[in-house]
Design a protein around this motif. Structure first.
Motif, PDB file in Angstrom:
ATOM      1  N   ASP A   1     -50.847 -80.997 -65.887  1.00  0.00           N
ATOM      2  CA  ASP A   1     -49.924 -81.498 -66.909  1.00  0.00           C
ATOM      3  C   ASP A   1     -50.401 -82.837 -67.461  1.00  0.00           C
ATOM      4  OD1 ASP A   1     -48.319 -79.309 -66.521  1.00  0.00           O
ATOM      5  OD2 ASP A   1     -46.848 -80.338 -65.279  1.00  0.00           O
ATOM      6  N   ILE A   2     -50.990 -83.650 -66.600  1.00  0.00           N
ATOM      7  CA  ILE A   2     -51.484 -84.962 -67.029  1.00  0.00           C
ATOM      8  C   ILE A   2     -52.651 -84.800 -67.988  1.00  0.00           C
ATOM      9  CG2 ILE A   2     -52.629 -87.067 -66.230  1.00  0.00           C
ATOM     10  CD1 ILE A   2     -50.977 -86.812 -63.641  1.00  0.00           C
ATOM     11  N   LEU A   3     -53.584 -83.923 -67.662  1.00  0.00           N
ATOM     12  CA  LEU A   3     -54.744 -83.692 -68.532  1.00  0.00           C
ATOM     13  C   LEU A   3     -54.317 -83.156 -69.892  1.00  0.00           C
ATOM     14  CD1 LEU A   3     -57.237 -82.131 -65.963  1.00  0.00           C
ATOM     15  CD2 LEU A   3     -57.375 -84.401 -67.012  1.00  0.00           C
ATOM     16  N   ALA A   4     -53.223 -82.380 -69.912  1.00  0.00           N
ATOM     17  CA  ALA A   4     -52.739 -81.794 -71.165  1.00  0.00           C
ATOM     18  C   ALA A   4     -51.751 -82.701 -71.889  1.00  0.00           C
ATOM     19  CB  ALA A   4     -52.083 -80.442 -70.882  1.00  0.00           C
ATOM     20  N   ASN A   5     -51.489 -83.900 -71.327  1.00  0.00           N
ATOM     21  CA  ASN A   5     -50.498 -84.817 -71.909  1.00  0.00           C
ATOM     22  C   ASN A   5     -49.133 -84.146 -72.064  1.00  0.00           C
ATOM     23  OD1 ASN A   5     -52.374 -86.873 -72.083  1.00  0.00           O
ATOM     24  ND2 ASN A   5     -52.827 -86.533 -74.242  1.00  0.00           N
ATOM     25  N   LYS A   6     -48.819 -83.237 -71.139  1.00  0.00           N
ATOM     26  CA  LYS A   6     -47.555 -82.521 -71.232  1.00  0.00           C
ATOM     27  C   LYS A   6     -46.396 -83.463 -70.952  1.00  0.00           C
ATOM     28  CE  LYS A   6     -45.278 -78.288 -69.657  1.00  0.00           C
ATOM     29  NZ  LYS A   6     -45.382 -77.096 -68.768  1.00  0.00           N
ATOM     30  N   LYS A   7     -45.390 -83.392 -71.778  1.00  0.00           N
ATOM     31  CA  LYS A   7     -44.218 -84.261 -71.630  1.00  0.00           C
ATOM     32  C   LYS A   7     -43.336 -83.719 -70.515  1.00  0.00           C
ATOM     33  CE  LYS A   7     -44.427 -85.583 -76.502  1.00  0.00           C
ATOM     34  NZ  LYS A   7     -45.596 -84.738 -76.855  1.00  0.00           N
ATOM     35  N   THR A   8     -43.567 -84.223 -69.319  1.00  0.00           N
ATOM     36  CA  THR A   8     -42.813 -83.817 -68.138  1.00  0.00           C
ATOM     37  C   THR A   8     -41.777 -84.886 -67.804  1.00  0.00           C
ATOM     38  OG1 THR A   8     -44.331 -84.925 -66.626  1.00  0.00           O
ATOM     39  CG2 THR A   8     -44.881 -82.661 -67.251  1.00  0.00           C
ATOM     40  N   PHE A   9     -40.954 -84.583 -66.803  1.00  0.00           N
ATOM     41  CA  PHE A   9     -40.007 -85.586 -66.312  1.00  0.00           C
ATOM     42  C   PHE A   9     -40.728 -86.888 -65.993  1.00  0.00           C
ATOM     43  CE2 PHE A   9     -37.290 -81.866 -65.326  1.00  0.00           C
ATOM     44  CZ  PHE A   9     -36.069 -82.348 -65.746  1.00  0.00           C
ATOM     45  N   LEU A  10     -41.873 -86.771 -65.326  1.00  0.00           N
ATOM     46  CA  LEU A  10     -42.604 -87.952 -64.871  1.00  0.00           C
ATOM     47  C   LEU A  10     -43.118 -88.789 -66.030  1.00  0.00           C
ATOM     48  CD1 LEU A  10     -44.682 -86.256 -62.032  1.00  0.00           C
ATOM     49  CD2 LEU A  10     -42.567 -87.548 -61.779  1.00  0.00           C
ATOM     50  N   LEU A  11     -43.757 -88.147 -66.996  1.00  0.00           N
ATOM     51  CA  LEU A  11     -44.340 -88.897 -68.112  1.00  0.00           C
ATOM     52  C   LEU A  11     -43.257 -89.520 -68.979  1.00  0.00           C
ATOM     53  CD1 LEU A  11     -46.759 -89.831 -69.711  1.00  0.00           C
ATOM     54  CD2 LEU A  11     -46.753 -87.642 -70.927  1.00  0.00           C
ATOM     55  N   ILE A  12     -42.188 -88.792 -69.242  1.00  0.00           N
ATOM     56  CA  ILE A  12     -41.098 -89.322 -70.063  1.00  0.00           C
ATOM     57  C   ILE A  12     -40.508 -90.572 -69.415  1.00  0.00           C
ATOM     58  CG2 ILE A  12     -38.752 -88.855 -70.894  1.00  0.00           C
ATOM     59  CD1 ILE A  12     -39.656 -85.909 -71.248  1.00  0.00           C
ATOM     60  N   GLN A  13     -40.288 -90.516 -68.107  1.00  0.00           N
ATOM     61  CA  GLN A  13     -39.735 -91.675 -67.410  1.00  0.00           C
ATOM     62  C   GLN A  13     -40.734 -92.827 -67.400  1.00  0.00           C
ATOM     63  OE1 GLN A  13     -36.910 -92.526 -66.532  1.00  0.00           O
ATOM     64  NE2 GLN A  13     -37.048 -94.054 -64.910  1.00  0.00           N
ATOM     65  N   ALA A  14     -42.001 -92.528 -67.153  1.00  0.00           N
ATOM     66  CA  ALA A  14     -43.016 -93.578 -67.117  1.00  0.00           C
ATOM     67  C   ALA A  14     -43.099 -94.305 -68.453  1.00  0.00           C
ATOM     68  CB  ALA A  14     -44.377 -92.984 -66.758  1.00  0.00           C
ATOM     69  N   LEU A  15     -43.077 -93.558 -69.540  1.00  0.00           N
ATOM     70  CA  LEU A  15     -43.163 -94.180 -70.865  1.00  0.00           C
ATOM     71  C   LEU A  15     -41.965 -95.078 -71.156  1.00  0.00           C
ATOM     72  CD1 LEU A  15     -44.572 -91.184 -72.948  1.00  0.00           C
ATOM     73  CD2 LEU A  15     -45.742 -93.355 -72.480  1.00  0.00           C
ATOM     74  N   SER A  16     -40.846 -94.806 -70.482  1.00  0.00           N
ATOM     75  CA  SER A  16     -39.644 -95.603 -70.734  1.00  0.00           C
ATOM     76  C   SER A  16     -39.547 -96.838 -69.851  1.00  0.00           C
ATOM     77  CB  SER A  16     -38.396 -94.735 -70.552  1.00  0.00           C
ATOM     78  OG  SER A  16     -38.193 -94.403 -69.194  1.00  0.00           O
ATOM     79  N   VAL A  17     -40.339 -96.885 -68.753  1.00  0.00           N
ATOM     80  CA  VAL A  17     -40.188 -98.012 -67.823  1.00  0.00           C
ATOM     81  C   VAL A  17     -41.428 -98.902 -67.705  1.00  0.00           C
ATOM     82  CG1 VAL A  17     -38.445 -96.809 -66.454  1.00  0.00           C
ATOM     83  CG2 VAL A  17     -40.856 -96.629 -65.799  1.00  0.00           C
ATOM     84  N   VAL A  18     -42.612 -98.361 -67.958  1.00  0.00           N
ATOM     85  CA  VAL A  18     -43.809 -99.213 -67.821  1.00  0.00           C
ATOM     86  C   VAL A  18     -43.828-100.263 -68.930  1.00  0.00           C
ATOM     87  CG1 VAL A  18     -45.213 -97.473 -66.663  1.00  0.00           C
ATOM     88  CG2 VAL A  18     -45.237 -97.609 -69.150  1.00  0.00           C
ATOM     89  N   GLN A  19     -44.387-101.405 -68.630  1.00  0.00           N
ATOM     90  CA  GLN A  19     -44.409-102.506 -69.587  1.00  0.00           C
ATOM     91  C   GLN A  19     -45.765-103.207 -69.571  1.00  0.00           C
ATOM     92  OE1 GLN A  19     -41.146-105.028 -68.436  1.00  0.00           O
ATOM     93  NE2 GLN A  19     -39.573-103.617 -69.196  1.00  0.00           N
ATOM     94  N   GLY A  20     -45.971-104.033 -70.567  1.00  0.00           N
ATOM     95  CA  GLY A  20     -47.146-104.897 -70.623  1.00  0.00           C
ATOM     96  C   GLY A  20     -48.450-104.136 -70.603  1.00  0.00           C
ATOM     97  N   THR A  21     -49.373-104.632 -69.778  1.00  0.00           N
ATOM     98  CA  THR A  21     -50.701-104.031 -69.716  1.00  0.00           C
ATOM     99  C   THR A  21     -50.661-102.609 -69.161  1.00  0.00           C
ATOM    100  OG1 THR A  21     -51.048-105.039 -67.531  1.00  0.00           O
ATOM    101  CG2 THR A  21     -51.850-106.268 -69.451  1.00  0.00           C
ATOM    102  N   ASP A  22     -49.699-102.333 -68.290  1.00  0.00           N
ATOM    103  CA  ASP A  22     -49.582-100.977 -67.744  1.00  0.00           C
ATOM    104  C   ASP A  22     -49.221 -99.988 -68.861  1.00  0.00           C
ATOM    105  OD1 ASP A  22     -50.202-101.799 -65.220  1.00  0.00           O
ATOM    106  OD2 ASP A  22     -48.122-101.921 -64.526  1.00  0.00           O
ATOM    107  N   LYS A  23     -48.344-100.396 -69.757  1.00  0.00           N
ATOM    108  CA  LYS A  23     -47.954 -99.526 -70.862  1.00  0.00           C
ATOM    109  C   LYS A  23     -49.148 -99.271 -71.783  1.00  0.00           C
ATOM    110  CE  LYS A  23     -44.300 -98.790 -74.285  1.00  0.00           C
ATOM    111  NZ  LYS A  23     -43.760 -97.618 -73.571  1.00  0.00           N
ATOM    112  N   LYS A  24     -49.914-100.325 -72.049  1.00  0.00           N
ATOM    113  CA  LYS A  24     -51.094-100.172 -72.897  1.00  0.00           C
ATOM    114  C   LYS A  24     -52.112 -99.236 -72.244  1.00  0.00           C
ATOM    115  CE  LYS A  24     -50.712-104.665 -75.223  1.00  0.00           C
ATOM    116  NZ  LYS A  24     -51.352-105.990 -75.435  1.00  0.00           N
TER     117      LYS A  24
END
Length: 321
Positions: free
Chosen positions: A228-251
């Motif tokens: 799912d990660i290789l395919a950039n699939k919008k999973t529970f994990l990725l959606i949550q990560a995009l909403s909480v990571v900040q700064g250099t981690d988000k970049k």
């Protein structure tokens, strides 16, 4: 109440006798090939378990279970075409083996065969079963379309993803149980509770699936983690990560999503862990599992009759493959 394992063995034995015959053979052979690939058969067995929860299994339950399994396989054939997937259950997909046009028609025939199974049940039971079956079939198609729409969207909210998963995955589990309950003579209140049990369990099941793709043991998972990660699939994990990571981690996460470095999976998983997404997913899974169990508890039958469904629920959300 019989165990999932016992009912699975019984259903598998009966379902093996279901074959596709007709002219031209080139239309029907692909379906025999696809059914020969096997599968977990969770949904049809849920029909039997939903019936068995309330009353001795009705003979018509096997026809309904057949219809559910045929419908599910129809969706898989069409999903594989839409995803351009080369493999299903480790074997060549129907469209790769026989061509996309034949696969499309074979899937349609599989759907028709599901209705042929439903047509065999007692006329007095058919209206309720058919209404629920048709509503669910439409919802599954809606969920699949949402899933495809999400591929074109830059952002998807958690609520949108849950709606998609509910339609694409959960409602068929829920409806399978409710159809069995209808055959078992369950009242409206009990039918509602068993449906909600299946729906919430289905969401928890998907969260576990998303979790295993990132954090599972490859030897137990049966395939390489990180698909799912290789395919950039919008999973529970990725959606949550995009909403909480900040700064250099988000970049960094955004950069990884726009590229495909050799260590992409490892780096994304590290960001998931750093942002606490792994623990968040387990807590979210527990929330939906607890809701499912509350509905199971509310069903007005003797407690011991619920034990096989409790065992199945535990297996589905704790599995490592």
């Amino acid at each position: 109440m019989q165990s999932f394992e016992a009912l699975l063995k019984e259903f598998t034995g009966k379902f093996a006798n279901l074959t596709f015959k007709g002219h031209p053979e080139s239309l029907y052979e692909p379906n025999n090939y696809f059914l020969s690939l096997g599968g977990k058969r969770v949904r049809p067995v849920m029909v039997l378990m939903g019936n068995d929860l309330f009353e001795q299994i009705h003979p018509d339950a096997y026809q309904v279970a057949n219809a559910i399994e045929l419908f599910h396989n129809f969706t898989l054939i069409h999903d594989d075409i839409m995803d351009n997937a080369p493999l299903r259950r480790g074997m060549t997909t129907v469209h790769e083996k026989y061509g996309s046009s034949t696969a499309l028609l074979a899937g349609d025939v599989m759907f028709v065969a599901a209705y042929e199974q439903l047509a065999k049940i007692q006329p007095s039971l058919l209206p309720k079963i058919l209404y629920l079956f048709n509503r669910t079939a439409r919802e599954v198609c809606e969920g699949q379309q949402l899933d495809m729409d999400f591929e074109k969207m830059s952002t998807v909210t958690l609520q949108q993803y849950i709606e998609m998963i509910t339609l694409k995955t959960s409602v068929l589990l829920a409806a399978s149980l409710q159809m069995g309950a209808i055959l078992g003579g369950a009242g409206e209140g009990n039918q509602k509770h068993i449906y909600e049990f299946g729906k919430n369990l289905g969401i928890a099941f998907q969260i576990q699936d998303d979790y295993l793709d990132a954090f599972g043991d490859p030897e137990k998972f049966g395939k390489q983690v990180g698909g799912d990660i290789l395919a950039n699939k919008k999973t529970f994990l990725l959606i949550q990560a995009l909403s909480v990571v900040q700064g250099t981690d988000k970049k960094e996460l955004e950069l990884l999503l726009s590229s495909n470095p050799a260590d992409k999976v490892q780096r994304v998983v590290e960001l998931f862990k750093k942002s606490g997404v792994d623990q968040w997913a387990l807590e979210l899974k527990a929330k939906y599992y607890d809701t499912a169990m509350q509905h199971l508890e509310a069903i007005a039958v003797l407690q011991h009759r619920k034990e096989p469904l409790q065992g199945l629920a535990n297996f589905l959300i704790q599995r490592e493959y």
